[in-house]
Design a protein around this motif. Structure first.
Motif, PDB file in Angstrom:
ATOM      1  N   GLY A 100       0.874  -1.384  -0.501  1.00 31.63           N
ATOM      2  CA  GLY A 100      -0.293  -0.017  -0.013  1.00 31.63           C
ATOM      3  C   GLY A 100       1.155   1.197  -0.009  1.00 31.63           C
ATOM      4  N   PRO A 101       0.957   2.240   0.700  1.00 30.67           N
ATOM      5  CA  PRO A 101       1.427   3.733   0.913  1.00 30.67           C
ATOM      6  C   PRO A 101       1.843   3.319   1.623  1.00 30.67           C
ATOM      7  CG  PRO A 101      -0.484   3.939   2.521  1.00 30.67           C
ATOM      8  CD  PRO A 101      -0.904   2.336   1.961  1.00 30.67           C
ATOM      9  N   LEU A 102       2.481   2.216   2.234  1.00 28.79           N
ATOM     10  CA  LEU A 102       4.008   2.001   2.793  1.00 28.79           C
ATOM     11  C   LEU A 102       5.556   1.606   2.163  1.00 28.79           C
ATOM     12  CD1 LEU A 102       2.457   0.177   6.434  1.00 28.79           C
ATOM     13  CD2 LEU A 102       2.441   2.781   6.175  1.00 28.79           C
ATOM     14  N   TYR A 103       6.810   1.678   2.621  1.00 31.16           N
ATOM     15  CA  TYR A 103       7.634   1.094   2.141  1.00 31.16           C
ATOM     16  C   TYR A 103       8.969   1.200   3.057  1.00 31.16           C
ATOM     17  CZ  TYR A 103       9.600   5.966   1.911  1.00 31.16           C
ATOM     18  OH  TYR A 103      10.204   7.110   2.110  1.00 31.16           O
ATOM     19  N   ALA A 104       9.551   0.118   2.891  1.00 28.56           N
ATOM     20  CA  ALA A 104      10.817   0.206   2.943  1.00 28.56           C
ATOM     21  C   ALA A 104      11.954  -0.502   2.314  1.00 28.56           C
ATOM     22  CB  ALA A 104      10.931  -0.778   4.024  1.00 28.56           C
ATOM     23  N   GLY A 105      13.240   0.367   2.346  1.00 28.97           N
ATOM     24  CA  GLY A 105      14.381  -0.372   1.325  1.00 28.97           C
ATOM     25  C   GLY A 105      15.446  -0.145   2.378  1.00 28.97           C
ATOM     26  N   THR A 106      16.356  -0.754   1.306  1.00 26.43           N
ATOM     27  CA  THR A 106      18.266  -0.390   1.326  1.00 26.43           C
ATOM     28  C   THR A 106      18.763  -0.632   0.445  1.00 26.43           C
ATOM     29  OG1 THR A 106      19.696  -1.011   2.135  1.00 26.43           O
ATOM     30  CG2 THR A 106      18.458  -2.742   1.646  1.00 26.43           C
ATOM     31  N   THR A 107      19.850   0.501   0.208  1.00 25.09           N
ATOM     32  CA  THR A 107      20.603   0.873  -0.929  1.00 25.09           C
ATOM     33  C   THR A 107      22.031   0.291  -0.032  1.00 25.09           C
ATOM     34  OG1 THR A 107      21.242   2.789  -0.104  1.00 25.09           O
ATOM     35  CG2 THR A 107      19.371   2.173  -1.399  1.00 25.09           C
ATOM     36  N   VAL A 108      23.107   0.057  -1.588  1.00 25.50           N
ATOM     37  CA  VAL A 108      24.905   0.092  -1.696  1.00 25.50           C
ATOM     38  C   VAL A 108      25.123   0.558  -2.451  1.00 25.50           C
ATOM     39  CG1 VAL A 108      25.090  -2.277  -1.876  1.00 25.50           C
ATOM     40  CG2 VAL A 108      26.523  -1.438  -0.720  1.00 25.50           C
ATOM     41  N   ALA A 109      27.376   1.598  -1.697  1.00 22.91           N
ATOM     42  CA  ALA A 109      27.069   1.944  -2.908  1.00 22.91           C
ATOM     43  C   ALA A 109      28.599   2.302  -2.830  1.00 22.91           C
ATOM     44  CB  ALA A 109      26.915   3.540  -3.105  1.00 22.91           C
ATOM     45  N   THR A 110      29.738   2.663  -3.409  1.00 21.04           N
ATOM     46  CA  THR A 110      31.105   2.910  -2.990  1.00 21.04           C
ATOM     47  C   THR A 110      31.217   4.365  -2.994  1.00 21.04           C
ATOM     48  OG1 THR A 110      30.950   2.796  -5.614  1.00 21.04           O
ATOM     49  CG2 THR A 110      31.388   0.410  -4.610  1.00 21.04           C
ATOM     50  N   VAL A 111      31.980   3.918  -2.034  1.00 16.39           N
ATOM     51  CA  VAL A 111      32.277   5.332  -2.275  1.00 16.39           C
ATOM     52  C   VAL A 111      33.841   5.769  -1.482  1.00 16.39           C
ATOM     53  CG1 VAL A 111      30.161   6.156  -0.961  1.00 16.39           C
ATOM     54  CG2 VAL A 111      32.272   5.520   0.518  1.00 16.39           C
ATOM     55  N   LYS A 112      34.769   7.030  -1.617  1.00 15.44           N
ATOM     56  CA  LYS A 112      35.816   7.430  -1.715  1.00 15.44           C
ATOM     57  C   LYS A 112      36.228   8.478  -0.473  1.00 15.44           C
ATOM     58  CE  LYS A 112      40.022   7.915  -3.973  1.00 15.44           C
ATOM     59  NZ  LYS A 112      41.286   7.592  -4.605  1.00 15.44           N
ATOM     60  N   LEU A 113      35.650   8.527   0.701  1.00 12.33           N
ATOM     61  CA  LEU A 113      35.771   9.394   1.249  1.00 12.33           C
ATOM     62  C   LEU A 113      36.718   9.870   2.687  1.00 12.33           C
ATOM     63  CD1 LEU A 113      32.104   8.935   2.764  1.00 12.33           C
ATOM     64  CD2 LEU A 113      32.522  10.372   0.963  1.00 12.33           C
ATOM     65  N   PRO A 114      37.152  10.597   2.914  1.00 11.94           N
ATOM     66  CA  PRO A 114      37.947  10.979   3.872  1.00 11.94           C
ATOM     67  C   PRO A 114      38.008  10.239   5.221  1.00 11.94           C
ATOM     68  CG  PRO A 114      36.867  13.060   3.648  1.00 11.94           C
ATOM     69  CD  PRO A 114      36.170  11.672   2.618  1.00 11.94           C
ATOM     70  N   THR A 115      37.090   9.616   5.523  1.00 13.88           N
ATOM     71  CA  THR A 115      36.937   8.205   6.972  1.00 13.88           C
ATOM     72  C   THR A 115      37.439   7.162   6.013  1.00 13.88           C
ATOM     73  OG1 THR A 115      34.766   8.368   6.384  1.00 13.88           O
ATOM     74  CG2 THR A 115      35.643   9.708   8.530  1.00 13.88           C
ATOM     75  N   GLU A 116      37.616   6.880   4.967  1.00 13.78           N
ATOM     76  CA  GLU A 116      37.696   5.619   4.087  1.00 13.78           C
ATOM     77  C   GLU A 116      36.716   5.057   4.170  1.00 13.78           C
ATOM     78  OE1 GLU A 116      42.062   4.889   4.263  1.00 13.78           O
ATOM     79  OE2 GLU A 116      42.238   6.964   3.549  1.00 13.78           O
ATOM     80  N   PRO A 117      35.523   4.923   4.824  1.00 12.90           N
ATOM     81  CA  PRO A 117      34.702   3.512   5.300  1.00 12.90           C
ATOM     82  C   PRO A 117      34.488   2.252   3.614  1.00 12.90           C
ATOM     83  CG  PRO A 117      33.267   5.307   4.186  1.00 12.90           C
ATOM     84  CD  PRO A 117      35.056   5.722   4.006  1.00 12.90           C
ATOM     85  N   ALA A 118      33.701   1.158   4.287  1.00 21.13           N
ATOM     86  CA  ALA A 118      34.447   0.600   2.913  1.00 21.13           C
ATOM     87  C   ALA A 118      33.212   0.212   2.064  1.00 21.13           C
ATOM     88  CB  ALA A 118      33.665  -0.858   3.885  1.00 21.13           C
ATOM     89  N   ALA A 119      32.052   1.282   2.182  1.00 24.50           N
ATOM     90  CA  ALA A 119      30.581   1.337   1.156  1.00 24.50           C
ATOM     91  C   ALA A 119      30.023   2.121   2.099  1.00 24.50           C
ATOM     92  CB  ALA A 119      30.396  -0.024   0.806  1.00 24.50           C
ATOM     93  N   GLU A 120      28.677   2.625   1.379  1.00 22.22           N
ATOM     94  CA  GLU A 120      27.563   3.346   1.747  1.00 22.22           C
ATOM     95  C   GLU A 120      26.731   2.833   1.850  1.00 22.22           C
ATOM     96  OE1 GLU A 120      26.441   8.143   1.893  1.00 22.22           O
ATOM     97  OE2 GLU A 120      25.365   6.658   0.116  1.00 22.22           O
TER      98      GLU A 120
END
Length: 313
Positions: A100-120
């Motif tokens: 219906g009008p409700l939703y939920a989800g997730t994403t993953v992405a590659t990044v290159k940031l100063p804190t050097e995370p593995a991904a977002e």
């Protein structure tokens, strides 16, 4: 460089990278993600993240539980006018569930940031009601950056943001959208953030195009402003700024191609203050409070991005 200056730069980079990271490839609600787009690839981007499922598949479910997914690549990872991939290529994917009008989800992405995370990673949920002739999107998103090698003084940059957005169609081919986003502690800096944006879209009439091809022109602008950061990060507010973008999206069945121009009004000095770009160089105007070494960054300037993805329902 004096030892005090080095320490100031390090604090600036810790604070600024925290401020930057909260920005791009968003949750399925996406920061101001598309509430009820007319078709794949034609969403009006209001500062939403790159491969958010809601960006092109945000329509509500009329027949029980439904799913959508998308994945793709881009020549740059731009969020609200600022690169999150050091002007290099990025890849991402998203998945959304609707009832219906409700939703939920997730994403993953590659990044290159100063804190050097593995991904977002993003995790989001919300509701998309239709009131009068306006399609609304009200949601909350959590942004996570696991594996940060340089978490800085704040011990990481994870945070959450609430958004509200409205879309309306004017006639058969014109659409308008506006939205607002708020975070009480953007990128774990201690500073609140607010973002307001509006945009317009034009869908080329189908009889003017080859069969199974859709073309949409969209443009939008937004303004970000912030509160004071935590004392250990300097205690000063992050620089507010205007960003804008315009481009065209081509859709053929499940395939989408977007060609877009992005820019901001941030100076190169304030770009460093905001992003903490580790490749920033000296030579800019000195600010004894926010940028005592006059470092400059090109992470916030004019950029052209090509992005391609597949979207499936």
């Amino acid at each position: 460089m004096r030892r005090q200056g080095v320490a100031s730069v390090r604090r600036l980079r810790d604070a600024s990278c925290a401020a930057l990271v909260g920005l791009w490839l968003a949750p399925i609600t996406g920061a101001l993600a598309q509430a009820n787009p007319p078709g794949p690839g034609s969403a009006i981007g209001l500062g939403n993240r790159g491969w958010s499922g809601a960006d092109t598949n945000g329509q509500t479910s009329a027949n029980g539980l439904e799913f959508s997914a998308r994945a793709g690549v881009a020549s740059d990872y731009i969020y609200r006018g600022i690169t999150l991939s050091d002007h290099g290529p990025a890849a991402g994917a998203a998945f959304e569930t609707r009832f219906g009008p409700l939703y939920a989800g997730t994403t993953v992405a590659t990044v290159k940031l100063p804190t050097e995370p593995a991904a977002e990673f993003t995790f989001a949920g919300g509701i998309r009601p239709k009131i009068a002739n306006i399609d609304f999107d009200l949601g909350v998103t959590y942004f996570a950056y696991p594996g940060e090698r340089l978490p800085g003084e704040t011990n990481g940059i994870n945070y959450w943001e609430a958004v509200v957005r409205g879309d309306r169609r004017i006639g058969e081919h014109i659409r308008v959208a506006a939205g607002f986003a708020y975070s009480p502690n953007v990128s774990n800096t201690g500073a609140w953030s607010q973002y307001a944006a509006a945009g317009v879209g034009y869908d080329v009439p189908g009889h003017l195009l080859p069969q199974n091809l859709a073309v949409s022109f969209t443009a939008a602008a937004g303004y970000s402003w912030f509160g004071n950061q935590a004392a250990q990060l300097g205690g000063f507010p992050l620089p507010g700024y205007l960003n804008w973008q315009a481009g065209v999206t081509f859709t053929h069945e499940a395939f989408n191609l977007d060609l877009r121009y992005y820019d901001t009004n941030l100076s190169k000095e304030n770009c460093f203050v905001f992003t903490g770009d580790p490749n920033a160089r000296p030579g800019g105007r000195v600010n004894l409070v926010t940028n005592p070494d006059g470092l400059v960054s090109n992470w916030c300037g004019a950029t052209f991005v090509a992005k391609a993805w597949f979207a499936l329902n």
